[in-house]
Design a protein around this motif. Structure first.
Motif, PDB file in Angstrom:
ATOM      1  N   SER A 104     -43.222  65.072  73.357  1.00  0.00           N
ATOM      2  CA  SER A 104     -43.470  64.147  72.546  1.00  0.00           C
ATOM      3  C   SER A 104     -45.013  63.763  72.258  1.00  0.00           C
ATOM      4  O   SER A 104     -45.712  63.146  73.240  1.00  0.00           O
ATOM      5  CB  SER A 104     -42.658  62.585  72.828  1.00  0.00           C
ATOM      6  N   ILE A 105     -45.472  63.813  71.018  1.00  0.00           N
ATOM      7  CA  ILE A 105     -47.071  63.747  71.066  1.00  0.00           C
ATOM      8  C   ILE A 105     -47.015  62.840  69.582  1.00  0.00           C
ATOM      9  O   ILE A 105     -46.528  63.264  68.675  1.00  0.00           O
ATOM     10  CB  ILE A 105     -47.836  65.209  70.569  1.00  0.00           C
ATOM     11  N   ASN A 125     -53.652  60.733  74.162  1.00  0.00           N
ATOM     12  CA  ASN A 125     -54.080  61.618  73.169  1.00  0.00           C
ATOM     13  C   ASN A 125     -55.411  61.802  72.927  1.00  0.00           C
ATOM     14  O   ASN A 125     -55.758  61.384  71.511  1.00  0.00           O
ATOM     15  CB  ASN A 125     -53.050  61.658  72.138  1.00  0.00           C
ATOM     16  N   GLU A 142     -42.658  66.842  68.364  1.00  0.00           N
ATOM     17  CA  GLU A 142     -41.510  66.597  69.277  1.00  0.00           C
ATOM     18  C   GLU A 142     -40.868  67.808  69.556  1.00  0.00           C
ATOM     19  O   GLU A 142     -40.384  68.618  68.924  1.00  0.00           O
ATOM     20  CB  GLU A 142     -40.204  65.819  68.631  1.00  0.00           C
ATOM     21  N   ILE A 187     -41.508  61.552  84.520  1.00  0.00           N
ATOM     22  CA  ILE A 187     -42.224  61.281  82.914  1.00  0.00           C
ATOM     23  C   ILE A 187     -43.706  60.826  83.146  1.00  0.00           C
ATOM     24  O   ILE A 187     -44.049  60.123  84.211  1.00  0.00           O
ATOM     25  CB  ILE A 187     -41.407  59.930  82.574  1.00  0.00           C
ATOM     26  N   LYS A 188     -44.297  61.795  82.549  1.00  0.00           N
ATOM     27  CA  LYS A 188     -45.819  61.497  82.404  1.00  0.00           C
ATOM     28  C   LYS A 188     -46.287  61.182  81.093  1.00  0.00           C
ATOM     29  O   LYS A 188     -45.822  61.807  80.216  1.00  0.00           O
ATOM     30  CB  LYS A 188     -46.440  62.925  82.943  1.00  0.00           C
ATOM     31  N   LYS A 189     -47.396  60.164  81.217  1.00  0.00           N
ATOM     32  CA  LYS A 189     -47.748  59.576  79.783  1.00  0.00           C
ATOM     33  C   LYS A 189     -49.372  59.823  80.009  1.00  0.00           C
ATOM     34  O   LYS A 189     -49.931  59.465  80.873  1.00  0.00           O
ATOM     35  CB  LYS A 189     -47.397  58.365  79.406  1.00  0.00           C
ATOM     36  N   PHE A 190     -50.001  60.429  78.799  1.00  0.00           N
ATOM     37  CA  PHE A 190     -51.312  60.666  78.826  1.00  0.00           C
ATOM     38  C   PHE A 190     -51.859  60.126  77.432  1.00  0.00           C
ATOM     39  O   PHE A 190     -51.249  60.165  76.275  1.00  0.00           O
ATOM     40  CB  PHE A 190     -51.705  62.053  79.018  1.00  0.00           C
ATOM     41  N   TYR A 217     -41.651  64.817  79.529  1.00  0.00           N
ATOM     42  CA  TYR A 217     -40.428  64.634  80.413  1.00  0.00           C
ATOM     43  C   TYR A 217     -40.085  66.024  80.950  1.00  0.00           C
ATOM     44  O   TYR A 217     -39.815  66.716  80.287  1.00  0.00           O
ATOM     45  CB  TYR A 217     -39.256  63.945  79.379  1.00  0.00           C
ATOM     46  N   LEU A 239     -50.374  58.906  72.181  1.00  0.00           N
ATOM     47  CA  LEU A 239     -49.976  59.299  73.689  1.00  0.00           C
ATOM     48  C   LEU A 239     -49.476  60.878  73.695  1.00  0.00           C
ATOM     49  O   LEU A 239     -48.643  61.303  72.495  1.00  0.00           O
ATOM     50  CB  LEU A 239     -48.953  58.404  74.124  1.00  0.00           C
ATOM     51  N   ILE A 240     -49.334  61.460  74.409  1.00  0.00           N
ATOM     52  CA  ILE A 240     -48.764  62.598  74.855  1.00  0.00           C
ATOM     53  C   ILE A 240     -47.981  62.316  76.137  1.00  0.00           C
ATOM     54  O   ILE A 240     -48.238  61.882  77.082  1.00  0.00           O
ATOM     55  CB  ILE A 240     -49.495  63.781  75.244  1.00  0.00           C
ATOM     56  N   LYS A 241     -46.488  62.487  75.833  1.00  0.00           N
ATOM     57  CA  LYS A 241     -45.617  62.254  76.893  1.00  0.00           C
ATOM     58  C   LYS A 241     -44.733  63.329  77.354  1.00  0.00           C
ATOM     59  O   LYS A 241     -44.151  64.249  76.405  1.00  0.00           O
ATOM     60  CB  LYS A 241     -44.439  61.219  76.179  1.00  0.00           C
TER      61      LYS A 241
END
Length: 119
Positions: free
Chosen positions: A78-79, A105, A113, A100-103, A87, A83-85
């Motif tokens: 999911s961008i 953007n 998606e 689950i990693k969140k970064f 899963y 954020l870039i998520k």
């Protein structure tokens, strides 16, 4: 299943590296180091196309022997503008491992998606 959503994977037990990538041919643009252990490849349209997990057993909280028995992987990306998520669910005969990693953007990846699968 749409081939664009299909993935393949390889796991290097000795170095504990899990590599997941799209089956469909794509034009590689760049690899972004999301963390020191997670890298994500993007195609020329900035679509996520491959994922590399260094120290995979640590990331997925598993025994790296478990990752030798992967039967199925589900990836959801999911961008949005902030954020870039990422899963990731990994299924083995006896377990399910997930992360689950969140970064941030900071690469200006376009909103998307995307669900991708490997079995």
């Amino acid at each position: 299943m749409n081939e664009d959503n299909s993935l393949k994977w390889s796991y290097d037990h000795e170095f504990d590296i899990l590599f997941i990538n799209r089956i469909e041919k794509y034009d590689y643009e760049e690899t972004i180091e999301m963390t020191c252990d997670v890298l994500m490849d993007f195609d020329t349209l900035l679509n996520p196309s491959a994922f590399e997990f260094l120290n995979a057993s640590k990331i997925f909280k598993s025994n790296n022997g478990d990752l030798c028995e992967i039967e199925k992987i589900n990836v959801h990306v999911s961008i949005n503008e902030d954020l870039i998520k990422l899963y990731v669910d990994i299924f083995t005969p006896d377990n399910k491992f997930e992360t689950i990693k969140k970064f941030i953007n900071d690469i200006d990846a376009p909103d998307c998606e995307k669900d991708m699968f490997a079995s």
